[in-house]
Every structure is written in structure tokens, then in C-alpha cells.
Design an enzyme around this catalytic site. Structure first.
Site, PDB file in Angstrom:
ATOM      1  N   HIS A 268      50.021  33.338  -1.698  1.00 54.93           N
ATOM      2  CA  HIS A 268      51.467  33.351  -1.425  1.00 54.93           C
ATOM      3  C   HIS A 268      52.247  32.723  -2.587  1.00 54.93           C
ATOM      4  CE1 HIS A 268      51.455  34.853   2.743  1.00 54.93           C
ATOM      5  NE2 HIS A 268      50.336  34.187   2.901  1.00 54.93           N
ATOM      6  N   ASP A 331      46.928  29.446   3.649  1.00 57.23           N
ATOM      7  CA  ASP A 331      46.638  30.626   4.476  1.00 57.23           C
ATOM      8  C   ASP A 331      46.501  31.883   3.612  1.00 57.23           C
ATOM      9  OD1 ASP A 331      49.381  30.317   3.792  1.00 57.23           O
ATOM     10  OD2 ASP A 331      49.915  31.886   5.223  1.00 57.23           O
ATOM     11  N   GLU A 332      45.816  32.854   4.160  1.00 60.88           N
ATOM     12  CA  GLU A 332      45.763  34.212   3.596  1.00 60.88           C
ATOM     13  C   GLU A 332      45.515  34.223   2.079  1.00 60.88           C
ATOM     14  OE1 GLU A 332      48.460  36.786   6.633  1.00 60.88           O
ATOM     15  OE2 GLU A 332      49.587  35.414   5.355  1.00 60.88           O
ATOM     16  N   ALA A 333      44.579  33.382   1.644  1.00 57.65           N
ATOM     17  CA  ALA A 333      44.240  33.354   0.209  1.00 57.65           C
ATOM     18  C   ALA A 333      43.198  34.453  -0.062  1.00 57.65           C
ATOM     19  CB  ALA A 333      43.737  31.965  -0.171  1.00 57.65           C
ATOM     20  N   HIS A 334      43.578  35.686   0.226  1.00 58.02           N
ATOM     21  CA  HIS A 334      42.613  36.792   0.151  1.00 58.02           C
ATOM     22  C   HIS A 334      42.265  37.158  -1.280  1.00 58.02           C
ATOM     23  CE1 HIS A 334      43.441  36.919   4.333  1.00 58.02           C
ATOM     24  NE2 HIS A 334      44.548  37.630   4.280  1.00 58.02           N
TER      25      HIS A 334
END
Ligand code: ACM
Length: 526
Positions: A268, A331-334
Site C-alpha cells: 500500500h 496488510d495485503e503485502a502481496h
């Protein structure tokens, strides 16, 4: 004689049914005071008494000598003067009236007792936050018209009796995403006032994301000036100067809310990566981003400059923030490998501690090793896999505190129904009952009740640009989350709650708060 008695009886009946006897524009004039069981969040203990207190032209607001009690007294006077038209002087002399009293007692840091009877109303608390929360209760015991900004007819009755009230949890939060769309200081203040009415005590500001960096950092100025220059859909974006941010912190503190700033990392982060090419592993700055996809950006865990950057940002933000916490996202560290994610969190968490703050992260932080004393904010769903829930529960057993924000319960940006014009639905449709009807203590299997620090209602802003849109999504779900955080489990009862909630509608109308008229709630008819 007979005739006069009949007329008198007639007008008494008219008054009792709330019909105006003067004929024109019959405004409802409730003659019975608001009962204790209409207060949201439900007070811990309520003992109704016989006789109400009536605020009149002669009422004084009496405070003890402390500056803090006086400050709460002035706040109360500011609420009541426009609609009552009374002077309501704040004084440390006299007797009766509305008294705000700081006094040692079994109230904790935020609790209070409210005693009301014909001679006056006294709010007693051990700390100023307790007086402030007691004032919110007093406010809700007065007619909704008290919220208006022009003189109203009254009468201003407060039900008699005693309330003893103390919160179930110390963390009762609301998050506002000012990154996907930017909201001005004035818009944030408006939301703060709405949160305070329901005894919310944390304002979590999501200050950075792919679409915008919203806080000035002197040592990396392009974060705000370039990284903050757009938003979802490509509008102009914006950012808070340090003076703006301080003003938000000051205003929140005047409403007894602690600001929890979030810089989301390592994912993000497109707005930062676009602002400084050196932060990218390949040394190439990506363009600014105005879409709504997630998971495509990452800080470069293997570069030293990444940690210089994080150190500077956290140092400057910590210096602006009197609160105890700093949220580092996670979060969401894809687009970050697991190995890099763990290494990144190993280095970043001590930086937060070095600047005197406690780490908060989204619950993916439990996939690394949360620092001692850290809090993890759970944003999974009822249906999230057992393995992921167990990882969070294991961290909780190991000392990590948990703030519950289950997305299919308390994400205020989820649509209420398929027809809701704003919001998203990836976590499901969340009607009012669904957002209220769960128990924080029992939500996460295997997590000790003592690890649950409270609840928080996030409001993501991909689809929201205006205050009335914030309000439509927050109301009426936000007061339910506030009640889950404040009221004892023994008061939890949807059928009673929905009546209490319905009674708030007139207050929202008086305050100009837009809200969703859920068919699940028995709203009063006009
Ligand atoms: C989140 O909703 N990505 C925390």
C-alpha cells in the site's frame, strides 16, 4: 366551572399527547423525559428514580476548581446554549444545577456516575474523560431538539435516577481512510464530534496508501506534495500540513479521542514509491495511481534507504502525536515475499519503540513476530480460515493485544444491501443487525478474553468523497460498534437495542447527520 375543568383537562391531554395547543405547526413536545434505556451505548447500571431535573433559565453549570472540569463544563455549555437560549454560566460557586465533579471513586479512567433529581444533576468521575462521557449521556437524556443550533421551546427535562457507567473495553475506535479520498480538517472534526457522542475514544487515521500520502514529512517533502497530489478517480487529493495534523490531534483530544496515525507498509505504498525513485528496488519510480486495486506495491526490504525513510517518517509522525500508538499497516503485502515481510517488520517495529510508541498493525503482522506489547487489528471475516484465525489467536495467547474489526461485521464501507448506492461488498452485505449482533469476547476462538482490547469500525473511502456520504455509511452502524465496545455483555440484546437505536434518529436529524433508514430498525414515524 364544569366547562373550565373540561377545558383544563382537554389542554392537559393535548400537552400529554404532544399536540401543540397554540394551533399552528404542531411540533412534537415530549413531556416525559427520555428514559435511561434510550441511551447508546447502554449504560452499565441504571436505576431510574421518580422525579426529573429541569434545566431552566437559572441553571448554572458547576465545576470544581480544576481546569479540566471547567473545560468539560464549557463544552457542555457550548452544546446547550444555542438550543435552550439560556446563559448557563460555568461557575465554581452555588448549589444545584448541573455539577461536574472530579472525585476518586470506582470509576476507572473513563467511567462516571450520573445522579439526577429535582435539585440537580451531578456527574462524578475520577478523570476528565469520565466527566466528558457522562456529559454525552446527559446530552442523550435531553430531547433531540437540544442538538439544534437555534432556540427551541423545551422543556429540558432530565430523567431522575442514578447511572453508574464504565466501559467494557479501553479501545473503542473508528478509522477514517483519508488516503483513497482526502478529507479536510473540518470534515474530520465533524466526524470526531459524531464519534464523541457515542463514547468512541480512538481515531485511527489511515494516512497513506497507494493513492495518496496525506501528511507532510519535512525530510521527504515530495511524499505530500507529489504523493498526495491525487486520489481515487484522479481528483486533486490533498494533504495535512503539520499544523493541520496538530489541529486534528488537538480537537480530538478536546473530545477525549486519541489519534492513532497509520503509515501502511511495506505494501500500500505506491504514493511513496512514486515520489522517490530510490525507494524502489529497481530505482524506477512508478506513476501515481488512482485506481482501487490492492497488493501491487512494496517498499524494498533489501535496501538500507528504506529504513532511513521509515525512521524519518516515524520520527516526525511520533513527534506530532501525543497518543501512545503508531499503526504500521502490514496488510495485503502481496508484492513482498514472506521472507522480506518478516525481515522488514523485524527492523521497523524497533523504530516505533525508539520513538516512544506502541506498534499497532493489521493482523497480518502476526505472520511475522509482533513486538512485545504490540496490538494486532483483526480484519478477517466470520468465514476466514481456521488456520489464519489460529495464527492470530496464538499471538494473542503470547501477549499480543487484539483489536477486532471483522470486515463482514464492522467495516462501515460495506454496503448495507445490494441497493446501497455507496460502498463496496467484497466482505458481504452488512445490515445493521449483523454489525451489532456478535460478541467481541467470543469472536476469535482460542484467543483469551483478556487479549481483546476492544473494537474498531474502519471506514475505507474508495467510494466516499463527502461528509454526508461518510455519515450515510457510519449511521446507524457506528453506534452499534460503539455499544459493543462500551456496554457490558449482559446488556446485549438486539430487540432492545433496535428500539434504543431508533430513538437516536431525531438527534441525527437535529444534527444534520445523514443516515440509512434500515428496515430492521423501528424508526419513529413523522
Ligand atoms: C484492509 O482492509 N486491507 C486492512
Amino acid at each position: 366551572m364544569k366547562h373550565r375543568t373540561l377545558r383544563l383537562l382537554g389542554s392537559l391531554l393535548l400537552v400529554a399527547t404532544g399536540v401543540s395547543v397554540t394551533g399552528a405547526a404542531p411540533a412534537p413536545r415530549p413531556t416525559a423525559p427520555t428514559p435511561f434505556d434510550h441511551v447508546v451505548p447502554a449504560p452499565a447500571h441504571a436505576a431510574p428514580g421518580e422525579h426529573p431535573y429541569r434545566i431552566t433559565r437559572g441553571t448554572q453549570i458547576r465545576v470544581d476548581g480544576s481546569r479540566e472540569a471547567r473545560r468539560v463544563g464549557e463544552y457542555l455549555a457550548g452544546l446547550l446554549r444555542p438550543s435552550t437560549g439560556y446563559r448557563l454560566p460555568v461557575t465554581d460557586r452555588g448549589a444545584g444545577g448541573i455539577r461536574l465533579r472530579l472525585h476518586q471513586g470506582p470509576f476507572g479512567a473513563e467511567g462516571y456516575r450520573l445522579d439526577s433529581g429535582p435539585a440537580g444533576v451531578t456527574i462524578t468521575a475520577a478523570a476528565p474523560a469520565g466527566l466528558f462521557h457522562g456529559v454525552q449521556t446527559l446530552r442523550q437524556l435531553l430531547p433531540a431538539a437540544v442538538e439544534k443550533d437555534s432556540v427551541q421551546p423545551g422543556p429540558w427535562l432530565v430523567a431522575g435516577g442514578t447511572l453508574q457507567d464504565t466501559p467494557r473495553y479501553g479501545w473503542r475506535g473508528a478509522m477514517l481512510d483519508v488516503s483513497r479520498h482526502f478529507f479536510t480538517v473540518e470534515q474530520v472534526k465533524r466526524y470526531i464530534d459524531q464519534l464523541a457522542l457515542y463514547k468512541i475514544n480512538k481515531l485511527h487515521l489511515h494516512l497513506s496508501d497507494d493513492q495518496g500520502w496525506r501528511i507532510a514529512i519535512d525530510s521527504w517533502p515530495r511524499l505530500a506534495t507529489y504523493g498526495g497530489s491525487t486520489q481515487v478517480g484522479g481528483g486533486p487529493g490533498g494533504h495535512y500540513t503539520k499544523a493541520d495534523y496538530r489541529e486534528i490531534v488537538r480537537y480530538a483530544s478536546s473530545r477525549y479521542l486519541e489519534v492513532v496515525p497509520e503509515i501502511d507498509m511495506p505494501g500500500h505504498t505506491n504514493a511513496a514509491l512514486a515520489s522517490y525513485a530510490d525507494l524502489n528496488c529497481d530505482g524506477v519510480a512508478p506513476p501515481l495511481y488512482t485506481g482501487t486495486a490492492v497488493g501491487f506495491s512494496s517498499l524494498c526490504a533489501g535496501k538500507e534507504i528504506t529504513y532511513d525513510f521509515v525512521d524519518d517518517v516515524i520520527r516526525e509522525l511520533a513527534a506530532l502525536t501525543p497518543g501512545r500508538y503508531l499503526h504500521i499497516g502490514g496488510d495485503e503485502a502481496h508484492s513482498t515475499s514472506h521472507e522480506d515481510y518478516v525481515a522488514f517488520m523485524e527492523r521497523v517495529q524497533p523504530i516505533v519503540a525508539r520513538y516512544g510508541k506502541t506498534v499497532v498493525g493489521w493482523h497480518q503482522l502476526t505472520g511475522a513476530t509482533p513486538a512485545e506489547g504490540a496490538l494486532a487489528q483483526y480484519w478477517g471475516l466470520d468465514g476466514t480460515g481456521a488456520q489464519e484465525k489460529e495464527r492470530v489467536a496464538a499471538a494473542a495467547r503470547n501477549g499480543t493485544g487484539i483489536v477486532l474489526s471483522p470486515a463482514d461485521r464492522v467495516y462501515l464501507d460495506m454496503k448495507y444491501t445490494a441497493d446501497t448506492p455507496l460502498g463496496l461488498s467484497w466482505a458481504g452485505l452488512v445490515e445493521v443487525r449483523r454489525s451489532y449482533d456478535w460478541d467481541p469476547a467470543a469472536y476469535l476462538p482460542g484467543a483469551p478474553a483478556s487479549a481483546i482490547r476492544g473494537v474498531e469500525a474502519p471506514l475505507w473511502s474508495e467510494t466516499l468523497t463527502r461528509s454526508d456520504e461518510i455519515e450515510y455509511m457510519a449511521f446507524p452502524r457506528l453506534p452499534g460498534v460503539a455499544e459493543l465496545g462500551w456496554s457490558p455483555a449482559s446488556t446485549h440484546d438486539w430487540d432492545a437495542y433496535k428500539v434504543r437505536l431508533a430513538a437516536q434518529a431525531g438527534r441525527w436529524e437535529a444534527l444534520g447527520i445523514d443516515f440509512y433508514r434500515s428496515p430492521q430498525v423501528p424508526w419513529p414515524t413523522a
